[in-house]
Design a protein around this motif. Structure first.
Motif, mmCIF file in Angstrom:
data_model
loop_
_atom_site.group_PDB
_atom_site.id
_atom_site.type_symbol
_atom_site.label_atom_id
_atom_site.label_comp_id
_atom_site.label_asym_id
_atom_site.label_seq_id
_atom_site.Cartn_x
_atom_site.Cartn_y
_atom_site.Cartn_z
ATOM 1 N N GLU A 44 0.821 -1.144 0.049
ATOM 2 C CA GLU A 44 0.041 0.085 -0.065
ATOM 3 C C GLU A 44 1.002 1.039 0.137
ATOM 4 O OE1 GLU A 44 -3.966 1.989 2.533
ATOM 5 O OE2 GLU A 44 -2.632 0.304 3.360
ATOM 6 N N ARG A 45 2.046 1.173 0.784
ATOM 7 C CA ARG A 45 2.925 2.251 0.833
ATOM 8 C C ARG A 45 3.449 2.399 -0.616
ATOM 9 N NH1 ARG A 45 8.325 2.557 1.014
ATOM 10 N NH2 ARG A 45 8.406 0.451 1.173
ATOM 11 N N LYS A 46 3.835 1.364 -1.243
ATOM 12 C CA LYS A 46 4.527 1.580 -2.579
ATOM 13 C C LYS A 46 3.330 2.119 -3.626
ATOM 14 C CE LYS A 46 7.599 -2.230 -2.021
ATOM 15 N NZ LYS A 46 8.095 -3.573 -2.293
ATOM 16 N N LEU A 47 2.153 1.623 -3.449
ATOM 17 C CA LEU A 47 1.174 2.361 -4.470
ATOM 18 C C LEU A 47 1.175 3.727 -4.099
ATOM 19 C CD1 LEU A 47 -1.108 1.918 -6.458
ATOM 20 C CD2 LEU A 47 -2.488 1.092 -4.566
ATOM 21 N N PHE A 48 1.047 4.200 -2.982
ATOM 22 C CA PHE A 48 1.015 5.647 -2.567
ATOM 23 C C PHE A 48 2.087 6.615 -3.207
ATOM 24 C CE2 PHE A 48 2.586 8.724 0.580
ATOM 25 C CZ PHE A 48 1.485 9.723 0.691
ATOM 26 N N GLU A 49 3.367 5.831 -3.101
ATOM 27 C CA GLU A 49 4.499 6.565 -3.814
ATOM 28 C C GLU A 49 4.389 6.304 -5.189
ATOM 29 O OE1 GLU A 49 7.762 4.236 -2.166
ATOM 30 O OE2 GLU A 49 7.763 5.601 -0.348
ATOM 31 N N LEU A 50 3.932 5.276 -5.820
ATOM 32 C CA LEU A 50 3.709 5.164 -7.170
ATOM 33 C C LEU A 50 2.918 6.328 -7.899
ATOM 34 C CD1 LEU A 50 4.623 3.404 -9.713
ATOM 35 C CD2 LEU A 50 2.506 2.254 -9.425
ATOM 36 N N VAL A 51 1.600 6.533 -7.390
ATOM 37 C CA VAL A 51 0.627 7.422 -7.962
ATOM 38 C C VAL A 51 1.285 8.767 -7.903
ATOM 39 C CG1 VAL A 51 -1.232 6.113 -7.400
ATOM 40 C CG2 VAL A 51 -0.498 7.782 -5.748
ATOM 41 N N ALA B 147 -6.014 10.611 -0.474
ATOM 42 C CA ALA B 147 -7.415 10.914 -0.632
ATOM 43 C C ALA B 147 -7.782 9.653 -1.609
ATOM 44 C CB ALA B 147 -7.797 12.069 -1.288
ATOM 45 N N MET B 148 -6.941 9.323 -2.849
ATOM 46 C CA MET B 148 -7.315 8.073 -3.332
ATOM 47 C C MET B 148 -7.378 6.800 -2.744
ATOM 48 S SD MET B 148 -4.588 9.073 -6.527
ATOM 49 C CE MET B 148 -5.040 7.605 -7.676
ATOM 50 N N LEU B 149 -6.234 6.779 -1.745
ATOM 51 C CA LEU B 149 -6.423 5.313 -0.820
ATOM 52 C C LEU B 149 -7.390 5.518 0.027
ATOM 53 C CD1 LEU B 149 -2.522 4.978 -0.489
ATOM 54 C CD2 LEU B 149 -4.322 3.305 -1.618
ATOM 55 N N ALA B 150 -7.941 6.641 0.581
ATOM 56 C CA ALA B 150 -9.108 6.706 1.602
ATOM 57 C C ALA B 150 -10.436 6.469 1.025
ATOM 58 C CB ALA B 150 -9.214 8.267 1.954
ATOM 59 N N VAL B 151 -10.658 6.797 -0.329
ATOM 60 C CA VAL B 151 -12.016 6.748 -1.246
ATOM 61 C C VAL B 151 -11.980 5.233 -1.886
ATOM 62 C CG1 VAL B 151 -13.255 7.342 -3.192
ATOM 63 C CG2 VAL B 151 -12.075 9.194 -1.708
ATOM 64 N N HIS B 152 -10.788 4.634 -2.157
ATOM 65 C CA HIS B 152 -10.852 3.167 -2.700
ATOM 66 C C HIS B 152 -9.897 2.413 -1.932
ATOM 67 C CE1 HIS B 152 -13.447 4.636 -6.125
ATOM 68 N NE2 HIS B 152 -12.393 5.526 -6.426
ATOM 69 N N ALA B 153 -10.274 1.281 -1.657
ATOM 70 C CA ALA B 153 -9.400 0.272 -0.994
ATOM 71 C C ALA B 153 -8.082 -0.022 -2.081
ATOM 72 C CB ALA B 153 -10.133 -1.197 -0.850
ATOM 73 N N PRO B 154 -6.940 -0.111 -1.465
ATOM 74 C CA PRO B 154 -5.885 -0.316 -2.587
ATOM 75 C C PRO B 154 -5.967 -1.247 -3.693
ATOM 76 C CG PRO B 154 -5.132 -0.440 -0.043
ATOM 77 C CD PRO B 154 -6.596 -0.356 -0.129
ATOM 78 N N GLU B 155 -6.779 -2.433 -3.320
ATOM 79 C CA GLU B 155 -6.656 -3.345 -4.434
ATOM 80 C C GLU B 155 -7.741 -2.848 -5.587
ATOM 81 O OE1 GLU B 155 -9.432 -4.703 -0.979
ATOM 82 O OE2 GLU B 155 -7.380 -3.884 -1.219
ATOM 83 N N LYS C 257 -14.042 9.706 -9.011
ATOM 84 C CA LYS C 257 -14.695 9.865 -7.854
ATOM 85 C C LYS C 257 -13.856 10.384 -6.684
ATOM 86 C CE LYS C 257 -17.830 5.699 -8.995
ATOM 87 N NZ LYS C 257 -18.077 4.445 -8.637
ATOM 88 N N VAL C 258 -12.628 10.103 -7.123
ATOM 89 C CA VAL C 258 -11.893 10.864 -6.001
ATOM 90 C C VAL C 258 -11.694 12.188 -5.906
ATOM 91 C CG1 VAL C 258 -9.430 11.245 -4.986
ATOM 92 C CG2 VAL C 258 -10.450 8.868 -5.873
ATOM 93 N N PRO C 259 -12.081 13.219 -4.911
ATOM 94 C CA PRO C 259 -12.020 14.787 -5.137
ATOM 95 C C PRO C 259 -10.704 15.283 -5.522
ATOM 96 C CG PRO C 259 -12.056 14.096 -2.875
ATOM 97 C CD PRO C 259 -12.287 12.789 -3.600
ATOM 98 N N GLY C 260 -10.514 16.173 -6.584
ATOM 99 C CA GLY C 260 -9.381 16.730 -7.126
ATOM 100 C C GLY C 260 -8.806 15.978 -8.374
ATOM 101 N N ILE C 261 -9.675 14.928 -8.679
ATOM 102 C CA ILE C 261 -9.134 14.162 -9.991
ATOM 103 C C ILE C 261 -10.284 14.345 -10.938
ATOM 104 C CG2 ILE C 261 -8.757 11.968 -10.936
ATOM 105 C CD1 ILE C 261 -7.504 11.023 -8.467
ATOM 106 N N GLY C 262 -9.785 14.887 -12.132
ATOM 107 C CA GLY C 262 -10.950 14.912 -13.128
ATOM 108 C C GLY C 262 -10.726 14.041 -14.249
ATOM 109 N N LYS C 263 -11.233 14.062 -15.293
ATOM 110 C CA LYS C 263 -11.196 13.124 -16.202
ATOM 111 C C LYS C 263 -9.809 13.135 -16.875
ATOM 112 C CE LYS C 263 -13.384 11.410 -20.701
ATOM 113 N NZ LYS C 263 -14.091 11.604 -21.780
ATOM 114 N N LYS C 264 -9.104 14.270 -17.239
ATOM 115 C CA LYS C 264 -7.905 14.293 -17.889
ATOM 116 C C LYS C 264 -6.942 13.830 -16.887
ATOM 117 C CE LYS C 264 -8.799 17.983 -21.144
ATOM 118 N NZ LYS C 264 -8.484 19.506 -21.714
ATOM 119 N N GLY C 265 -7.113 14.063 -15.791
ATOM 120 C CA GLY C 265 -6.106 13.597 -14.653
ATOM 121 C C GLY C 265 -6.062 12.219 -14.529
ATOM 122 N N ALA C 266 -7.197 11.677 -14.445
ATOM 123 C CA ALA C 266 -7.346 9.985 -14.325
ATOM 124 C C ALA C 266 -6.966 9.367 -15.621
ATOM 125 C CB ALA C 266 -8.988 9.843 -14.266
ATOM 126 N N GLU C 267 -7.239 10.137 -16.731
ATOM 127 C CA GLU C 267 -6.523 9.355 -18.011
ATOM 128 C C GLU C 267 -5.070 9.469 -17.912
ATOM 129 O OE1 GLU C 267 -8.426 11.806 -20.799
ATOM 130 O OE2 GLU C 267 -10.265 10.434 -21.139
#
Length: 201
Positions: A67-74, A87-95, A111-121
């Protein structure tokens, strides 16, 4: 780099835990699920990342190293900092987050606040071939109920949601909607998780 810490829990909030290490209380920022699982006086272990800024040293903690590595990766994606990553890890479970990135599931990411469509893409484009190497994500331990006055509970949840990036009105409306359901939880941590699930739909 502080890779992990272990010690007795001195106190816990909705998004942080203070762990005593060698007589020093270390403030560890974490997800509501992990903060809710911490119990004062009991030993806790966190895999950590230390974020260094000119005016601050901030420690982020996770139940699993993956989970820590995923936090660093994003955070390797432009525009994604520690607060948004948390916030990404608070809204969604790591898996769920990992699967969304690997599968190009943009609607789940926005669905994560602060992430729009372009950011998600952009996150999908840059990380879809990298998240598969992160394994070992575990389901968090169940959280025991914590009793508190209901009005105070609601305000604590609203404050936590605002800290994660939602507006005060969005947070208040979501808490009110969840609180009005027949099976609405009364405990702070459970109410926060239920509201996060509601906001993530």
């Amino acid at each position: 780099m502080i890779a992990s810490i272990r010690g007795a829990v001195l106190s816990a909030g909705l998004d942080h835990v203070v762990v005593e290490v060698g007589g020093v209380g270390m403030l560890v920022h974490t997800t509501p699920v992990h903060a809710g699982a911490a119990r004062t006086g009991q030993e806790a272990t966190f895999f950590t990342t230390l974020v260094v800024r000119e005016d601050s040293l901030t420690l982020y903690g996770f139940a699993e190293d993956a989970e820590r590595k995923l936090f660093e990766l994003v955070q390797t994606v432009s525009g994604v900092g520690p607060r948004l990553a948390m916030a990404m890890l608070a809204v969604h479970a790591p898996e769920v987050l990992r699967d969304a990135i690997a599968g190009g599931d943009v609607p789940t990411l926005v669905k994560v606040p602060g992430i729009g469509k372009k950011g998600a893409e952009r996150i999908v484009l840059e990380l879809k071939d990298k998240v598969g190497v992160i394994g070992g994500l575990a389901t968090p331990l169940p959280v025991e109920p914590v009793a508190a006055p209901q009005d105070e509970n609601h305000q604590q949840v609203v404050d936590a949601l605002v800290g994660l990036g939602w507006s005060t009105k969005q947070a208040q409306d979501a808490v009110e909607r969840v609180a009005k359901t027949d099976d609405a939880p009364r405990e702070v941590s459970a109410l926060l998780r239920a509201t996060l699930r509601h906001l993530g739909r």
